[in-house]
Design a protein around this motif. Structure first.
Motif, PDB file in Angstrom:
ATOM      1  N   CYS A  15      -1.888  -9.143 -19.681  1.00  0.00           N
ATOM      2  CA  CYS A  15      -2.948 -10.081 -20.038  1.00  0.00           C
ATOM      3  C   CYS A  15      -2.591 -11.447 -19.472  1.00  0.00           C
ATOM      4  O   CYS A  15      -1.434 -11.868 -19.549  1.00  0.00           O
ATOM      5  N   VAL A  25      -1.340 -16.706 -29.245  1.00  0.00           N
ATOM      6  CA  VAL A  25      -1.557 -15.422 -28.584  1.00  0.00           C
ATOM      7  C   VAL A  25      -1.616 -14.367 -29.681  1.00  0.00           C
ATOM      8  O   VAL A  25      -0.725 -14.303 -30.531  1.00  0.00           O
ATOM      9  N   TRP A  27      -2.266 -10.153 -30.097  1.00  0.00           N
ATOM     10  CA  TRP A  27      -2.544  -8.807 -29.620  1.00  0.00           C
ATOM     11  C   TRP A  27      -2.921  -7.992 -30.848  1.00  0.00           C
ATOM     12  O   TRP A  27      -2.199  -7.999 -31.843  1.00  0.00           O
ATOM     13  N   SER A  71       1.380 -11.167 -21.325  1.00  0.00           N
ATOM     14  CA  SER A  71       1.594  -9.724 -21.417  1.00  0.00           C
ATOM     15  C   SER A  71       2.704  -9.426 -22.418  1.00  0.00           C
ATOM     16  O   SER A  71       3.621 -10.227 -22.605  1.00  0.00           O
ATOM     17  N   CYS A  87      -6.323  -8.511 -26.277  1.00  0.00           N
ATOM     18  CA  CYS A  87      -5.509  -9.714 -26.097  1.00  0.00           C
ATOM     19  C   CYS A  87      -6.421 -10.918 -26.267  1.00  0.00           C
ATOM     20  O   CYS A  87      -7.419 -11.057 -25.546  1.00  0.00           O
TER      21      CYS A  87
END
Length: 142
Positions: A15, A25, A27, A71, A87
């Motif tokens: 991502c 961030v 996920w 990521s 994400c």
């Protein structure tokens, strides 16, 4: 994006955000409800918001998040890790999370024995087939 993996592998869920001004961030996976796969906020990982099945198995690929790389690496995947991952990122100057990428992970079950064989590859045979061979043998013997 679709990723296929074997059990036990480490998988990178990729991502990228548009720039380096990343504040949060997240996920997530839809079936986890309010818990997440991974959360980074205020310059650090937030384990309290992580689902127990992901504890000690997820980390940022690049902790500096250079070039917007958010990521994550998911370690030692199992079939239970299969699903659709999202994400999301909140950047400096924005008031809400933005969806950056959606990844479907498919972890194949470990290969099992084929029909009529055991784990060692030895034939188990089929009871009906064995019985019919035995009857043929008896008839020939008479």
């Amino acid at each position: 994006m679709i990723i296929t993996a074997d059990p036990g592998q480490d998988v990178t869920l990729t991502c990228r955000a548009p720039n380096n001004n990343i504040m949060i961030v997240e996920w997530s996976r839809a079936d986890l409800r309010h818990e997440h796969v991974f959360v980074y906020r205020g310059g650090q990982f937030v384990p309290e918001e992580q689902h127990p099945s992901f504890k000690n198995r997820v980390d940022l690929q690049d902790r500096q998040m250079k070039d917007g790389d958010v990521s994550v690496i998911l370690k030692n995947v199992t079939a239970a890790d299969s699903g659709t991952y999202e994400c999301r990122v909140q950047r400096d100057g924005y008031s809400s999370m933005q969806l950056m990428d959606i990844i479907t992970l498919s972890v194949a079950p470990p290969p099992g024995p084929g029909p009529g064989t055991t784990e060692g590859g030895v034939s188990r045979g089929r009871p009906g087939l064995i019985a019919s061979h035995f009857l043929c043998f008896l008839l020939l013997a008479l």
